[in-house]
Scaffold this motif. Structure first.
Motif, PDB file in Angstrom:
ATOM      1  N   GLU A 129      12.177  44.628  26.217  1.00  0.00           N
ATOM      2  CA  GLU A 129      12.675  44.754  27.282  1.00  0.00           C
ATOM      3  C   GLU A 129      12.817  46.015  28.019  1.00  0.00           C
ATOM      4  N   CYS A 167      10.781  48.141  28.491  1.00  0.00           N
ATOM      5  CA  CYS A 167       9.507  48.497  29.390  1.00  0.00           C
ATOM      6  C   CYS A 167       9.754  48.401  30.765  1.00  0.00           C
ATOM      7  N   TRP A 168      10.768  47.764  31.236  1.00  0.00           N
ATOM      8  CA  TRP A 168      11.228  47.541  32.477  1.00  0.00           C
ATOM      9  C   TRP A 168      12.051  48.647  32.898  1.00  0.00           C
ATOM     10  N   ARG A 176      14.348  51.784  33.866  1.00  0.00           N
ATOM     11  CA  ARG A 176      13.967  52.923  34.777  1.00  0.00           C
ATOM     12  C   ARG A 176      14.838  54.113  34.397  1.00  0.00           C
ATOM     13  N   ASN A 188       9.572  53.601  34.591  1.00  0.00           N
ATOM     14  CA  ASN A 188       9.672  52.881  33.424  1.00  0.00           C
ATOM     15  C   ASN A 188       8.801  53.563  32.294  1.00  0.00           C
ATOM     16  N   THR A 226       2.699  43.785  32.893  1.00  0.00           N
ATOM     17  CA  THR A 226       3.246  43.705  34.004  1.00  0.00           C
ATOM     18  C   THR A 226       4.059  44.852  34.476  1.00  0.00           C
ATOM     19  N   PRO A 227       4.745  45.512  33.687  1.00  0.00           N
ATOM     20  CA  PRO A 227       5.543  46.746  34.106  1.00  0.00           C
ATOM     21  C   PRO A 227       4.723  47.860  34.832  1.00  0.00           C
ATOM     22  N   GLU A 266       4.928  48.066  38.612  1.00  0.00           N
ATOM     23  CA  GLU A 266       5.899  48.315  39.411  1.00  0.00           C
ATOM     24  C   GLU A 266       5.848  49.721  40.267  1.00  0.00           C
TER      25      GLU A 266
END
Length: 431
Positions: free
Chosen positions: A100, A102-103, A105, A111, A134-135, A138
């Motif tokens: 988690e 990875c998301w 900041r 990130n 997916t990250p 962002e």
């Protein structure tokens, strides 16, 4: 409280020597104090292990999952630290321990994917994409994507990797309307500009919030050491200029030619005037009445109707192949086939009117002027667009006057509105 001498002993074991025996012994003796050990910038033992890349130390500490979630004074997790320093082993273990993060900041709003890109750590990016891509979608401050960050920090290798994975972000804009090509030009990165222009689908004529293209920004640059080379890269090739003059082969074109094909098919099975309903000595049931009442006109009707149907099918086939619009031969064939289908269905319509009209001569006289007007207006618009395009390129090639650029933008806006109205009227005619 942990004494300073003990903290220094742990620091040396983790950072300097990578001595896992000392660390393991301390962990056995102080199992509840591992989370209390803090060093400079509020970093824990796993932060230090990730920074210096001692694989054996990371292995020892991976059972303490909370350490992977701790933040230092910069809001960085151990994964941020591993990503910044290119510690692939530590990063792979941390992704398993706390995926988690990875998301999460840091204080700069980045990130771990952003951090790896900024530092050019391609191996870390590969590992992160293997776990979760997916990250990378962002955005950070002022709407910048990870690709914008690669340009700002001149990380071409990381950019190339990310473009292969995130092709849909190539044309993304930040809050200032700048694409990555705008930034590459602004930061004077010829190698990156060359890569973006030659190997990606970047839109060279995209404008930022100030209404400027990448080429216009380059012309304002004080560095002119390789001006001609970059100018040549940023200019639109002649084939693409021609493709921009014509309407795009879009879904609207598909609707129009599909409708023409349908009309031609319907006219073939149900011709003007209908068909005979029964057999007689002079004809058979199902034969077109028009073939007997207007035999010469019927032959012409069949020819133009078949032409409309076949040319529509050809246009549909060419569009569905999804060839790049910059290929001039493909573009011209497609447009020619579409125009042939439009002209043929118009002639088919005229023949139909002449058959079903009580006064064929009157209808013929009224139809001819309309056809002439439509042809003349259409050719006039096309000629004007061609002439304007040639004059604009010739003049802008010799001047960089901001006033001219404003006139160009205004004229482009007017032309786009004219094109929209023309295409809308054509659609309305066939509908």
């Amino acid at each position: 409280m942990i004494e300073e001498a003990e903290k220094k002993k742990l620091y040396d074991a983790v950072v300097r020597y990578g001595d896992e025996e000392v660390l393991q012994k301390w962990l056995v003796e102080n199992p509840k104090q591992v989370g209390e050990v803090s060093f400079a910038c509020s970093r824990n033992l796993l932060h230090l292990a990730a920074m210096h890349g001692h694989e054996n130390i990371v292995d020892v500490l991976r059972s303490h999952r909370q350490l992977a979630r701790d933040l230092d004074s910069q809001n960085s997790t151990p994964l941020h630290i591993a990503a910044a320093n290119g510690r692939i082993f530590a990063a792979s273990k941390l992704l398993l321990i706390a995926p988690e993060t990875c998301w999460w900041r840091d204080c700069h709003g980045m990130n771990p994917v952003h951090v790896a890109a900024v530092n050019g750590r391609v191996s870390i990016l590969e590992e992160m994409f293997r776990v979760n891509s997916t990250p990378s979608m962002e955005r950070v401050h002022r709407g910048e994507t990870v690709l914008h960050l690669c340009i700002k920090h001149d990380r071409l290798e990381a950019l190339q990797f990310l473009v292969d994975k995130l092709g849909e972000l190539v044309c993304a804009k930040n809050d200032d309307g700048d694409t990555i090509l705008h930034l590459a030009v602004r930061f004077n990165q010829p190698q990156t500009i060359r890569y973006l222009v030659e190997d990606t689908k970047i839109e060279k004529q995209a404008r930022n919030s100030m209404g400027k293209t990448a080429l216009q920004i380059w012309k304002e640059s004080p560095d002119i050491s390789n001006y001609s080379e970059i100018e040549k890269l940023l200019k639109i090739p002649s084939t693409k200029k021609i493709s921009k003059v014509f309407p795009n082969l879009s879904d609207m074109t598909m609707v129009v030619v599909g409708l023409i094909a349908t009309m031609a098919f319907q006219a073939a099975i149900s011709p003007p005037g209908g068909v005979w309903q029964e057999d007689t000595t002079s004809h058979k049931a199902g034969d077109a009445v028009m073939a007997y009442t207007h035999p010469k006109l019927y032959k012409q009707f069949v020819r133009v109707n078949n032409t409309a149907f076949v040319s529509s099918i050809i246009t549909i086939f060419l569009i569905t192949t999804r060839q790049p619009s910059g290929r001039i031969l493909f573009l011209l064939i497609s447009l020619f086939a579409m125009w042939v289908s439009l002209a043929s269905i118009a002639l088919s319509y005229g023949a139909s009117i002449m058959v079903v009209s009580p006064s064929a001569e009157t209808q013929s006289q009224s139809l001819v002027p309309v056809i002439i007007i439509v042809v003349v207006v259409s050719l006039g618009i096309i000629g004007f667009i061609f002439l304007y395009s040639i004059v604009r390129e010739w003049y802008l090639h010799r001047t960089n006057d901001p006033a001219i650029e404003k006139i160009e933008a205004s004229t482009n806006k007017v032309l786009s509105q004219v094109s929209f109205v023309v295409r809308g009227s054509e659609s309305a005619q066939w509908l």
